[in-house]
Design a protein around this motif. Structure first.
Motif, short mmCIF file in Angstrom:
data_model
loop_
_atom_site.label_atom_id
_atom_site.label_comp_id
_atom_site.label_asym_id
_atom_site.label_seq_id
_atom_site.Cartn_x
_atom_site.Cartn_y
_atom_site.Cartn_z
N MET A 1 0.80 -1.21 0.00
CA MET A 1 0.00 0.00 0.00
C MET A 1 0.85 1.28 0.00
SD MET A 1 -2.96 -1.34 -0.14
CE MET A 1 -4.07 0.03 0.15
N VAL B 1 -0.06 4.25 -2.13
CA VAL B 1 -1.46 4.07 -2.51
C VAL B 1 -2.39 4.56 -1.41
CG1 VAL B 1 -3.22 2.37 -3.20
CG2 VAL B 1 -0.85 2.07 -3.94
N SER B 2 -2.00 4.29 -0.16
CA SER B 2 -2.82 4.65 1.00
C SER B 2 -1.92 5.16 2.11
CB SER B 2 -3.60 3.43 1.47
OG SER B 2 -4.25 3.71 2.70
N TRP C 1 -8.68 -1.86 -3.97
CA TRP C 1 -7.32 -1.31 -3.94
C TRP C 1 -6.53 -1.86 -5.12
CZ3 TRP C 1 -6.56 2.70 -0.92
CH2 TRP C 1 -7.37 2.86 0.20
N ALA D 1 -2.78 -1.17 -5.93
CA ALA D 1 -1.71 -1.68 -5.06
C ALA D 1 -1.14 -2.97 -5.63
CB ALA D 1 -2.25 -1.92 -3.66
#
Length: 117
Positions: free
Chosen positions: A27, A30-31, A104, A107
């Protein structure tokens, strides 16, 4: 302990309790929530709880701070917050419904077990 080591400990705990379709999403970038999401599922409430308990116990045995565990009693979607690694342990039907892998999709997948799996 670095994030990759925490991820490996949690993934091995899942595998030892026969969790199915164990994957990790990287991640980073991405996050902001975590560096890795570990996702797996069990086929019954009892198995979901056993997997979740094993992740928590292994983390604590290795000195990893378990910040929070959510959803354990319901055993449909248990979230275990290990800081930079968040483990999602689903009941099979719930996993298909929420489909975090697709949510997601940006990712990349992380190789958890090398050539073993």
């Amino acid at each position: 302990m670095d994030q990759a080591s925490i991820l490996k400990i949690a993934a091995e705990a899942c595998d030892d309790k026969r969790a199915e379709d164990i994957i990790a999403l990287n991640m980073e970038g991405v996050s902001l929530v975590a560096d890795y999401f570990l996702i797996c599922h069990g086929n019954s409430d009892k198995q979901v709880q056993a997997i979740s308990r094993e992740i928590k116990d292994r983390a604590e045995e290795n000195g990893i701070n378990v910040k929070r565990v959510e959803g354990f009693d319901e055993a449909k979607w248990v979230l275990i917050d290990l800081g930079d690694v968040i483990a999602h342990v689903f009941h099979k039907e719930e996993r298909h419904y929420y489909n975090l892998e697709k949510l997601w999709g940006d990712a990349p997948f992380e190789d958890l077990f090398g050539d073993q799996k």
